[in-house]
Design a protein around this motif. Structure first.
Motif, PDB file in Angstrom:
ATOM      1  N   GLU A   1       4.310   9.781 -29.695  1.00  0.00           N
ATOM      2  CA  GLU A   1       5.597  10.138 -30.307  1.00  0.00           C
ATOM      3  C   GLU A   1       6.731  10.095 -29.281  1.00  0.00           C
ATOM      4  N   LYS A   2       6.435  10.447 -28.064  1.00  0.00           N
ATOM      5  CA  LYS A   2       7.456  10.474 -27.006  1.00  0.00           C
ATOM      6  C   LYS A   2       7.897   9.063 -26.626  1.00  0.00           C
ATOM      7  N   TYR A   3       7.070   8.069 -26.884  1.00  0.00           N
ATOM      8  CA  TYR A   3       7.398   6.694 -26.500  1.00  0.00           C
ATOM      9  C   TYR A   3       8.147   5.938 -27.593  1.00  0.00           C
ATOM     10  N   LYS A   4       8.194   6.468 -28.807  1.00  0.00           N
ATOM     11  CA  LYS A   4       8.814   5.743 -29.919  1.00  0.00           C
ATOM     12  C   LYS A   4      10.259   5.369 -29.639  1.00  0.00           C
ATOM     13  N   ALA A   5      10.988   6.221 -28.981  1.00  0.00           N
ATOM     14  CA  ALA A   5      12.396   5.923 -28.677  1.00  0.00           C
ATOM     15  C   ALA A   5      12.508   4.728 -27.725  1.00  0.00           C
TER      16      ALA A   5
ATOM     17  N   ASN B   1      -6.454   8.115 -19.083  1.00  0.00           N
ATOM     18  CA  ASN B   1      -5.061   7.681 -19.068  1.00  0.00           C
ATOM     19  C   ASN B   1      -4.629   7.177 -20.450  1.00  0.00           C
ATOM     20  N   ILE B   2      -5.460   6.358 -21.079  1.00  0.00           N
ATOM     21  CA  ILE B   2      -5.147   5.842 -22.417  1.00  0.00           C
ATOM     22  C   ILE B   2      -5.094   6.976 -23.428  1.00  0.00           C
ATOM     23  N   TRP B   3      -6.000   7.937 -23.310  1.00  0.00           N
ATOM     24  CA  TRP B   3      -6.006   9.093 -24.212  1.00  0.00           C
ATOM     25  C   TRP B   3      -4.681   9.848 -24.114  1.00  0.00           C
ATOM     26  N   VAL B   4      -4.185  10.060 -22.902  1.00  0.00           N
ATOM     27  CA  VAL B   4      -2.914  10.764 -22.714  1.00  0.00           C
ATOM     28  C   VAL B   4      -1.765   9.945 -23.291  1.00  0.00           C
TER      29      VAL B   4
ATOM     30  N   MET C   1       0.814  -1.218   0.000  1.00  0.00           N
ATOM     31  CA  MET C   1       0.000   0.000   0.000  1.00  0.00           C
ATOM     32  C   MET C   1       0.852   1.275   0.000  1.00  0.00           C
ATOM     33  N   PRO C   2       1.954   1.335   0.769  1.00  0.00           N
ATOM     34  CA  PRO C   2       2.808   2.524   0.643  1.00  0.00           C
ATOM     35  C   PRO C   2       3.385   2.687  -0.765  1.00  0.00           C
ATOM     36  N   LEU C   3       3.743   1.582  -1.406  1.00  0.00           N
ATOM     37  CA  LEU C   3       4.258   1.669  -2.778  1.00  0.00           C
ATOM     38  C   LEU C   3       3.202   2.221  -3.723  1.00  0.00           C
ATOM     39  N   VAL C   4       1.995   1.697  -3.628  1.00  0.00           N
ATOM     40  CA  VAL C   4       0.903   2.187  -4.478  1.00  0.00           C
ATOM     41  C   VAL C   4       0.629   3.656  -4.179  1.00  0.00           C
ATOM     42  N   GLY C   5       0.652   4.035  -2.899  1.00  0.00           N
ATOM     43  CA  GLY C   5       0.436   5.431  -2.525  1.00  0.00           C
ATOM     44  C   GLY C   5       1.493   6.353  -3.118  1.00  0.00           C
ATOM     45  N   ILE C   6       2.747   5.943  -3.064  1.00  0.00           N
ATOM     46  CA  ILE C   6       3.828   6.750  -3.646  1.00  0.00           C
ATOM     47  C   ILE C   6       3.657   6.873  -5.153  1.00  0.00           C
ATOM     48  N   VAL C   7       3.334   5.768  -5.809  1.00  0.00           N
ATOM     49  CA  VAL C   7       3.120   5.799  -7.266  1.00  0.00           C
ATOM     50  C   VAL C   7       1.965   6.733  -7.604  1.00  0.00           C
ATOM     51  N   GLU C   8       0.886   6.681  -6.820  1.00  0.00           N
ATOM     52  CA  GLU C   8      -0.260   7.552  -7.083  1.00  0.00           C
ATOM     53  C   GLU C   8       0.095   9.027  -6.887  1.00  0.00           C
ATOM     54  N   ILE C   9       0.826   9.336  -5.834  1.00  0.00           N
ATOM     55  CA  ILE C   9       1.193  10.734  -5.579  1.00  0.00           C
ATOM     56  C   ILE C   9       2.147  11.247  -6.646  1.00  0.00           C
ATOM     57  N   VAL C  10       3.208  10.500  -6.908  1.00  0.00           N
ATOM     58  CA  VAL C  10       4.193  10.932  -7.913  1.00  0.00           C
ATOM     59  C   VAL C  10       3.542  11.023  -9.289  1.00  0.00           C
ATOM     60  N   GLY C  11       2.796   9.997  -9.661  1.00  0.00           N
ATOM     61  CA  GLY C  11       2.114  10.014 -10.953  1.00  0.00           C
ATOM     62  C   GLY C  11       1.123  11.157 -11.060  1.00  0.00           C
ATOM     63  N   GLY C  12       0.396  11.415  -9.980  1.00  0.00           N
ATOM     64  CA  GLY C  12      -0.579  12.513  -9.983  1.00  0.00           C
ATOM     65  C   GLY C  12       0.080  13.865 -10.149  1.00  0.00           C
TER      66      GLY C  12
ATOM     67  N   PHE D   1       1.500  18.511 -15.141  1.00  0.00           N
ATOM     68  CA  PHE D   1       2.334  19.310 -16.041  1.00  0.00           C
ATOM     69  C   PHE D   1       2.460  18.649 -17.416  1.00  0.00           C
ATOM     70  N   PRO D   2       2.165  19.396 -18.484  1.00  0.00           N
ATOM     71  CA  PRO D   2       2.231  18.815 -19.826  1.00  0.00           C
ATOM     72  C   PRO D   2       3.587  18.187 -20.164  1.00  0.00           C
ATOM     73  N   LYS D   3       4.644  18.756 -19.673  1.00  0.00           N
ATOM     74  CA  LYS D   3       5.989  18.257 -19.998  1.00  0.00           C
ATOM     75  C   LYS D   3       6.241  16.860 -19.419  1.00  0.00           C
ATOM     76  N   THR D   4       5.632  16.544 -18.276  1.00  0.00           N
ATOM     77  CA  THR D   4       5.857  15.247 -17.618  1.00  0.00           C
ATOM     78  C   THR D   4       4.648  14.316 -17.695  1.00  0.00           C
ATOM     79  N   ARG D   5       3.625  14.727 -18.412  1.00  0.00           N
ATOM     80  CA  ARG D   5       2.376  13.958 -18.462  1.00  0.00           C
ATOM     81  C   ARG D   5       2.558  12.587 -19.125  1.00  0.00           C
ATOM     82  N   ALA D   6       3.397  12.500 -20.144  1.00  0.00           N
ATOM     83  CA  ALA D   6       3.618  11.210 -20.816  1.00  0.00           C
ATOM     84  C   ALA D   6       4.239  10.204 -19.852  1.00  0.00           C
ATOM     85  N   LEU D   7       5.197  10.643 -19.057  1.00  0.00           N
ATOM     86  CA  LEU D   7       5.807   9.779 -18.053  1.00  0.00           C
ATOM     87  C   LEU D   7       4.785   9.379 -17.001  1.00  0.00           C
ATOM     88  N   ALA D   8       3.995  10.330 -16.546  1.00  0.00           N
ATOM     89  CA  ALA D   8       2.975  10.060 -15.526  1.00  0.00           C
ATOM     90  C   ALA D   8       1.960   9.028 -16.007  1.00  0.00           C
ATOM     91  N   ALA D   9       1.555   9.130 -17.260  1.00  0.00           N
ATOM     92  CA  ALA D   9       0.565   8.193 -17.797  1.00  0.00           C
ATOM     93  C   ALA D   9       1.089   6.759 -17.768  1.00  0.00           C
TER      94      ALA D   9
END
Length: 125
Positions: free
Chosen positions: A118-122, A109-112, A51-62, A67-75
């Motif tokens: 394009e950012k994932y192609k690499a 999430n899938i839409w993002v 549960m702490p791991l999931v909580g950290i992932v949710e907070i960091v991902g959220g 921010f548009p610049k980090t949204r691809a990573l967050a998704a």
């Protein structure tokens, strides 16, 4: 369209930040659980790190989702948690109350992810 996208992403992010913080601060009341759900949550608690791991992932991902610049990573970071949420609501929610919101969140999430393909192609080439 950019304003709609920002608002949807901000709301998505706030839901995940809230869910992640609740895993540490326990401020939301627990809904009434069936005996099967009680066993499931007891197992999650027994695995002390889950549960702490999931909580950290949710907070960091959220936070990154805002921010548009980090949204691809967050998704990508939030995707496994989102799949777990949808699967839980499909198979474990007897009243099917959470399915609609979880599917809507999953589709955002899938839409993002698709919007940032394009950012994932690499990563996959």
């Amino acid at each position: 369209m950019k304003i709609v996208k920002f608002i949807l992403c901000l709301l998505f992010a706030l839901v995940f930040i809230n869910a992640g913080l609740d895993k540490f601060l326990h401020y939301s009341p627990m809904p009434k659980l069936t005996p099967e759900q009680e066993k499931l949550f007891a197992a999650f608690i027994e695995i002390g790190w889950l549960m702490p791991l999931v909580g950290i992932v949710e907070i960091v991902g959220g936070v990154l989702f805002i921010f548009p610049k980090t949204r691809a990573l967050a998704a990508i970071i939030i995707l496994p948690v989102m799949v777990g949420i949808v699967l839980h609501n499909v198979w474990r929610d007897p009243n099917q109350t959470g399915i609609i919101i979880s599917v809507v969140m999953f589709l955002i999430n899938i839409w993002v992810i698709i919007d940032n393909r394009e950012k994932y192609k690499a990563l996959i080439s």
